[in-house]
Design a protein around this motif. Structure first.
Motif, PDB file in Angstrom:
ATOM      1  N   ARG A  55       0.829  -1.199   0.000  1.00 30.76           N
ATOM      2  CA  ARG A  55       0.000   0.000   0.000  1.00 30.76           C
ATOM      3  C   ARG A  55       0.865   1.252   0.000  1.00 30.76           C
ATOM      4  O   ARG A  55       0.459   2.297  -0.503  1.00 30.76           O
ATOM      5  N   PHE A  56       2.051   1.129   0.572  1.00 29.73           N
ATOM      6  CA  PHE A  56       2.959   2.273   0.618  1.00 29.73           C
ATOM      7  C   PHE A  56       3.385   2.676  -0.782  1.00 29.73           C
ATOM      8  O   PHE A  56       3.472   3.855  -1.105  1.00 29.73           O
ATOM      9  N   THR A  57       3.636   1.671  -1.625  1.00 31.09           N
ATOM     10  CA  THR A  57       4.105   1.991  -2.974  1.00 31.09           C
ATOM     11  C   THR A  57       3.054   2.766  -3.756  1.00 31.09           C
ATOM     12  O   THR A  57       3.369   3.467  -4.708  1.00 31.09           O
ATOM     13  N   ALA A  58       1.790   2.632  -3.343  1.00 35.21           N
ATOM     14  CA  ALA A  58       0.735   3.338  -4.058  1.00 35.21           C
ATOM     15  C   ALA A  58       0.554   4.765  -3.559  1.00 35.21           C
ATOM     16  O   ALA A  58      -0.237   5.521  -4.118  1.00 35.21           O
ATOM     17  N   LEU A  59       1.296   5.126  -2.510  1.00 32.04           N
ATOM     18  CA  LEU A  59       1.111   6.458  -1.931  1.00 32.04           C
ATOM     19  C   LEU A  59       1.678   7.528  -2.850  1.00 32.04           C
ATOM     20  O   LEU A  59       2.688   7.320  -3.521  1.00 32.04           O
ATOM     21  N   ALA A  60       1.019   8.678  -2.849  1.00 33.23           N
ATOM     22  CA  ALA A  60       1.566   9.807  -3.594  1.00 33.23           C
ATOM     23  C   ALA A  60       2.813  10.315  -2.881  1.00 33.23           C
ATOM     24  O   ALA A  60       2.994  10.101  -1.684  1.00 33.23           O
ATOM     25  N   GLU A  61       3.646  10.992  -3.645  1.00 37.23           N
ATOM     26  CA  GLU A  61       4.929  11.402  -3.068  1.00 37.23           C
ATOM     27  C   GLU A  61       4.748  12.364  -1.900  1.00 37.23           C
ATOM     28  O   GLU A  61       5.486  12.320  -0.929  1.00 37.23           O
ATOM     29  N   ASP A  62       3.719  13.211  -1.988  1.00 38.95           N
ATOM     30  CA  ASP A  62       3.550  14.185  -0.906  1.00 38.95           C
ATOM     31  C   ASP A  62       2.875  13.556   0.315  1.00 38.95           C
ATOM     32  O   ASP A  62       2.726  14.202   1.332  1.00 38.95           O
ATOM     33  N   ALA A  63       2.464  12.319   0.187  1.00 41.60           N
ATOM     34  CA  ALA A  63       1.875  11.631   1.343  1.00 41.60           C
ATOM     35  C   ALA A  63       2.942  10.904   2.155  1.00 41.60           C
ATOM     36  O   ALA A  63       2.643  10.202   3.101  1.00 41.60           O
ATOM     37  N   ILE A  64       4.198  11.048   1.719  1.00 39.56           N
ATOM     38  CA  ILE A  64       5.295  10.409   2.433  1.00 39.56           C
ATOM     39  C   ILE A  64       6.069  11.487   3.173  1.00 39.56           C
ATOM     40  O   ILE A  64       6.397  12.509   2.577  1.00 39.56           O
ATOM     41  N   PRO A  65       6.418  11.341   4.418  1.00 40.20           N
ATOM     42  CA  PRO A  65       6.161  10.185   5.266  1.00 40.20           C
ATOM     43  C   PRO A  65       4.690  10.055   5.669  1.00 40.20           C
ATOM     44  O   PRO A  65       4.030  11.053   5.948  1.00 40.20           O
ATOM     45  N   HIS A  66       4.255   8.825   5.698  1.00 41.12           N
ATOM     46  CA  HIS A  66       2.898   8.517   6.106  1.00 41.12           C
ATOM     47  C   HIS A  66       2.882   8.410   7.630  1.00 41.12           C
ATOM     48  O   HIS A  66       3.510   7.525   8.198  1.00 41.12           O
ATOM     49  N   ILE A  67       2.178   9.364   8.255  1.00 40.20           N
ATOM     50  CA  ILE A  67       2.221   9.395   9.725  1.00 40.20           C
ATOM     51  C   ILE A  67       0.856   9.039  10.280  1.00 40.20           C
ATOM     52  O   ILE A  67      -0.165   9.553   9.819  1.00 40.20           O
ATOM     53  N   GLU A  68       0.849   8.137  11.223  1.00 33.87           N
ATOM     54  CA  GLU A  68      -0.404   7.779  11.886  1.00 33.87           C
ATOM     55  C   GLU A  68      -0.296   8.159  13.348  1.00 33.87           C
ATOM     56  O   GLU A  68       0.503   7.599  14.092  1.00 33.87           O
ATOM     57  N   ASN A  69      -1.131   9.133  13.707  1.00 37.09           N
ATOM     58  CA  ASN A  69      -1.090   9.630  15.076  1.00 37.09           C
ATOM     59  C   ASN A  69      -2.188   8.949  15.887  1.00 37.09           C
ATOM     60  O   ASN A  69      -3.361   9.059  15.554  1.00 37.09           O
ATOM     61  N   TYR A  70      -1.794   8.238  16.933  1.00 38.14           N
ATOM     62  CA  TYR A  70      -2.792   7.491  17.705  1.00 38.14           C
ATOM     63  C   TYR A  70      -3.239   8.250  18.937  1.00 38.14           C
ATOM     64  O   TYR A  70      -4.398   8.225  19.301  1.00 38.14           O
ATOM     65  N   ALA A  71      -2.333   8.900  19.592  1.00 41.82           N
ATOM     66  CA  ALA A  71      -2.702   9.576  20.834  1.00 41.82           C
ATOM     67  C   ALA A  71      -1.589  10.542  21.191  1.00 41.82           C
ATOM     68  O   ALA A  71      -0.496  10.478  20.648  1.00 41.82           O
ATOM     69  N   THR A  72      -1.922  11.443  22.096  1.00 44.99           N
ATOM     70  CA  THR A  72      -0.856  12.266  22.656  1.00 44.99           C
ATOM     71  C   THR A  72      -0.340  11.543  23.878  1.00 44.99           C
ATOM     72  O   THR A  72      -1.107  11.206  24.780  1.00 44.99           O
ATOM     73  N   TRP A  73       0.952  11.302  23.858  1.00 42.68           N
ATOM     74  CA  TRP A  73       1.521  10.567  24.999  1.00 42.68           C
ATOM     75  C   TRP A  73       1.475  11.456  26.227  1.00 42.68           C
ATOM     76  O   TRP A  73       0.858  11.138  27.226  1.00 42.68           O
ATOM     77  N   PHE A  74       2.103  12.632  26.130  1.00 43.76           N
ATOM     78  CA  PHE A  74       1.958  13.597  27.214  1.00 43.76           C
ATOM     79  C   PHE A  74       2.203  14.991  26.671  1.00 43.76           C
ATOM     80  O   PHE A  74       2.735  15.169  25.581  1.00 43.76           O
ATOM     81  N   ARG A  75       1.755  15.950  27.452  1.00 43.25           N
ATOM     82  CA  ARG A  75       1.881  17.335  27.026  1.00 43.25           C
ATOM     83  C   ARG A  75       2.291  18.158  28.233  1.00 43.25           C
ATOM     84  O   ARG A  75       1.706  18.057  29.306  1.00 43.25           O
ATOM     85  N   VAL A  76       3.353  18.946  28.064  1.00 43.95           N
ATOM     86  CA  VAL A  76       3.800  19.841  29.138  1.00 43.95           C
ATOM     87  C   VAL A  76       3.968  21.209  28.520  1.00 43.95           C
ATOM     88  O   VAL A  76       4.900  21.451  27.769  1.00 43.95           O
ATOM     89  N   GLY A  77       3.025  22.098  28.804  1.00 47.82           N
ATOM     90  CA  GLY A  77       3.105  23.419  28.196  1.00 47.82           C
ATOM     91  C   GLY A  77       3.034  23.292  26.686  1.00 47.82           C
ATOM     92  O   GLY A  77       2.127  22.656  26.152  1.00 47.82           O
ATOM     93  N   ASP A  78       4.017  23.872  26.012  1.00 49.22           N
ATOM     94  CA  ASP A  78       4.023  23.814  24.548  1.00 49.22           C
ATOM     95  C   ASP A  78       4.589  22.509  24.030  1.00 49.22           C
ATOM     96  O   ASP A  78       4.475  22.205  22.846  1.00 49.22           O
ATOM     97  N   PHE A  79       5.240  21.793  24.907  1.00 50.95           N
ATOM     98  CA  PHE A  79       5.960  20.600  24.475  1.00 50.95           C
ATOM     99  C   PHE A  79       5.046  19.388  24.579  1.00 50.95           C
ATOM    100  O   PHE A  79       4.530  19.090  25.653  1.00 50.95           O
TER     101      PHE A  79
END
Lengths: 657, 100
Positions: A55-79
């Motif tokens: 499926r990766f080979t079918a990705l458009a060039e601007d879709a790489i890197p393909h990032i899948e965000n599942y959750a925010t691990w932690f957040r401290v202020g802006d970080f």
């Protein structure tokens, strides 16, 4: 989550599930269930990785890197740190190698571990390792990567110490863990610097900010610091000078573990990390030079040790260190794709070599000393032929995978505009010669000549040989890996040989170089590429010839040479006394200092002394005061009278003021 | 009229006699009497002050002290009898079990 989610989380989650099930309940499972679970977990992970690749080979060039965000691990202020996975060319190669080779080694382990205790524990650890390794390579930020980084260290520790009743295995595990810790320290500080200066640890954001900075040609700056610290981490995990000492000892683990963790995958994590951080290294020539020098020295140094070792697994261990040195040499001249290419081919042939060695050891019922082997090719032909292919590959004989990847590294070491130098090439050339020599030495000592061990070979005792070929479940993975070791290089045939180097082009988007710093011109002369290639090929053939001369044609020669070399031979044979040196310079002072100063001095005398002393003081005072409690009525009365007088005097004195 | 100081000095002398008797004597009965002597020395100073300042509270206190002293002698004598019964002695130095 975006619409075209690949559900990348499944890839590490499957082995984790396998590890959890086998680890928690495996004791009550039958061996069949344990096997099925473990194989399913790793096989399904491989299948899912392969599916993602399609499926990766079918990705458009601007879709790489393909990032899948599942959750925010932690957040401290802006970080904030996301729990996210990233699929791009680099991580794709890595997950395919990890799951593919991992799956084959799982299969092999079923046969290899069949007679060992702790079967379920073994597979739980192996699956756990897969989980952490996949987390490491799929992570989209340094912190999640660090989780995987530490996790594979843990899995490695558990598996090295798998035969924990053996004291040497337990201490080898500890050694690996502690030496890795030194490297991790550098990695952590690099992480902190990133948080401090970039306010993020996500790859894309860090590299975005890094790309705005100029190349640090004049003097060392932030990027150089981060680069060198990252390299410190890589030195620990990937067993480079000066932190390589744990890897040879790690051979205490079961052989398939050595193949998977200490040859094919985990030890390459450092290479992966350096390649992943390429925007940082590109902008710091000094850090690149450090990487290149460490890699070159390690490659050369470990190869010399490999020549003299007699334990089949130790030869392979030093060979691994040496080959990892090659990969760092490549990264050090900014030829990251060559490094990753060698990482891949090395994963194939080195896993194969270790599994082959495991098969030999299995055939000889636990014998690891090559001096007790010989003439085995008749008895274990499958193992012999597959190991033969792997040896050709690692030695760099043209046509086999190692040739292409090693040659690309050596060419870049010479010609790269990012610090290529003929010295790197020359050291690499010598290393190639030695590599070929010690690998064919291993092959000849093990499979040729007369059997020197004590097991019955069948010739004398009426037909029944005690030396037996491994079962199919072990030889089939060997065969598959042998095919890969042979053809794995054909994805990256260099242009000089009429190829298109598809592998490099595939990885190209990952390693975008900034413009060359002023004052550096490309000195690559492509006319030289073929002659250099011919040189290294010559070196490989020379190594083969020397090994044949010394170990097949005139087997009495090595002894004489060793005697003639005398002190030099002993120095190399004893691994340059590096372990002894570390023991004398670092370990013993640490132990003595801890015992004498920290334990006896501060803990026993200082802290315990203060506490015990105050207790003893209280006891003594109480003992004195206790005497007043005489039981004598009149003495009590006397004390009361004295007290009353004291109060009265006090009142008189104070009342006067 | 006798000055206040005379009473107080007498009271102090009586009290000191009581204290000395308490510390020196070994016989429980004598010690007991010494306690009574101290109480009465205090009583004397109470009434002396009451007369001097023309306040009734001092005399009131003397009654309290006497009542307490009476109660105390009842209890004290009972204890002395109990001690004598069990230990067959009135020597306080030999009644010294209350110690560590």
């Amino acid at each position: 989550m975006n619409e075209t989610s690949f559900h990348l989380w499944l890839i590490p989650a499957l082995p984790l599930a396998g590890a959890a099930l086998n680890g928690l309940f495996g004791r009550s499972f039958s061996r069949k269930i344990v096997t099925a679970l473990a194989l399913f977990a790793s096989g399904a992970a491989f299948a899912w990785a392969a599916l993602s690749a399609f499926r990766f080979t079918a990705l458009a060039e601007d879709a790489i890197p393909h990032i899948e965000n599942y959750a925010t691990w932690f957040r401290v202020g802006d970080f904030s740190v996301p729990f996210a996975f990233q699929l791009d060319q680099l991580s794709l190669v890595m997950i395919l190698v990890v799951t593919g080779v991992g799956f084959l080694i799982h299969i092999y382990s079923v046969g290899y571990m069949a007679h060992e205790g702790g079967y379920y524990r073994y597979f739980a650890y192996l699956n756990l390792f897969m989980f952490f390794m996949l987390t490491l390579v799929l992570a989209n930020n340094y912190l999640v990567m660090f989780v995987g980084w530490e996790g594979v260290g843990l899995a490695s520790y558990l598996l090295i110490g798998f035969f924990f009743q053996r004291d040497s295995a337990a201490s080898a595990g500890k050694k690996a863990f502690i030496v890795n810790r030194i490297g991790d320290f550098g990695f952590l500080i690099a992480l902190f610097l990133m948080v401090q200066h970039f306010g993020t640890v996500t790859f894309t954001e860090v590299f975005q900010q890094v790309s705005l900075r100029p190349v640090e040609t004049a003097g060392a700056g932030l990027l150089t610091t981060i680069g060198i610290l990252l390299m410190t981490g890589a030195c620990g995990k990937s067993a480079q000078l000066p932190l390589y000492v744990w890897l040879p000892d790690a051979m205490e683990g079961p052989t398939p573990v050595s193949a998977l963790i200490h040859a094919a995958t985990m030890v390459t994590a450092g290479v992966y990390m350096v390649a992943r951080s390429n925007p940082i290294f590109f902008r710091s020539p000094s850090a690149l030079t450090v990487v290149a020098i460490i890699g070159t020295l390690t490659a050369f140094f470990a190869a010399t040790i490999g020549i003299t070792q007699t334990d089949i697994k130790r030869v392979l261990a030093y060979s691994t260190i040496s080959q990892l040195g090659y990969m760092f040499m490549a990264c050090g001249v900014a030829a990251f794709s060559a490094g990753i290419f060698h990482l891949m081919t090395h994963a194939f042939f080195k896993a194969l070599l270790f599994l082959g060695a495991g098969s030999v050891i299995h055939a000889l019922s636990g014998e690891q000393d090559m001096r007790q082997m010989g003439g085995l090719h008749k008895h274990i032909p499958w193992t012999f032929w597959t190991m033969f292919a792997a040896t050709l590959a690692i030695a760099g004989i043209p046509g086999f995978s190692g040739f292409f990847s090693k040659d690309e590294i050596l060419w870049n070491a010479y010609a790269s505009p990012w610090g290529g130098h003929w010295i790197y090439w020359f050291m690499g050339f010598l290393t190639a010669l030695m590599t070929s020599f010690y690998m064919f030495r291993l092959l000849f000592l093990t499979f040729y000549g007369k059997y020197r061990g004590t097991l019955s070979t069948g010739a004398k005792h009426g037909g029944h040989s005690q030396i037996h070929e491994s079962p199919k479940i072990m030889t089939i993975p060997l065969a598959i890996l042998a095919v890969l070791a042979v053809i794995g290089g054909y994805v990256g045939i260099p242009a000089t040989l009429g190829g298109t180097n598809r592998f490099e082009h595939f990885l190209e988007p990952m390693f975008k170089a900034p413009p060359l710093p002023a004052g550096i011109v490309e000195h690559a002369n492509h006319a030289l590429e073929l002659p250099l290639m011919a040189c290294t090929t010559g070196a490989a053939l020379l190594g083969l010839f020397l090994a044949w001369l010394l170990y097949v044609s005139r087997p009495q020669l090595p002894q004489r040479i060793a005697e003639a070399a005398g002190g030099v031979y002993r120095l190399v044979f004893n691994k340059y006394y590096i372990d002894e040196l570390y023991r004398a310079v670092l370990v013993n002072p640490l132990i003595t200092g801890s015992t004498k100063l920290l334990w006896h001095g501060i803990d026993s005398a200082g802290i315990d002394g203060a506490i015990d002393g105050s207790a003893r003081g209280a006891q003594q005072v109480s003992n004195e005061v206790r005497q007043m409690q005489s039981g004598n009525l009149r003495s009590y009365a006397g004390w009361i009278a004295i007290g009353a007088v004291a109060v009265i005097i006090f009142m008189i004195v104070m009342g006067g003021k | 009229m006798v000055p206040l100081g005379y009473y107080l000095v007498l009271s102090a002398i009586l009290f000191a006699c009581g204290v000395a008797g308490f510390l020196i004597k070994r016989n429980i009965i004598t010690i007991f009497m010494s306690i009574e002597l101290m109480l009465n020395a205090v009583n004397l100073s109470f009434v002396a002050f009451a007369a001097h300042w023309h306040m009734l509270s001092g005399q009131l206190f003397v009654f309290f002290v006497m009542v307490v002293a009476a109660a105390e002698s009842a209890v004290g004598l009972a204890i002395i009898i109990a001690v004598f019964r069990t230990r067959a002695t009135l020597d306080v130095d030999r009644v010294d079990l209350l110690k560590l």
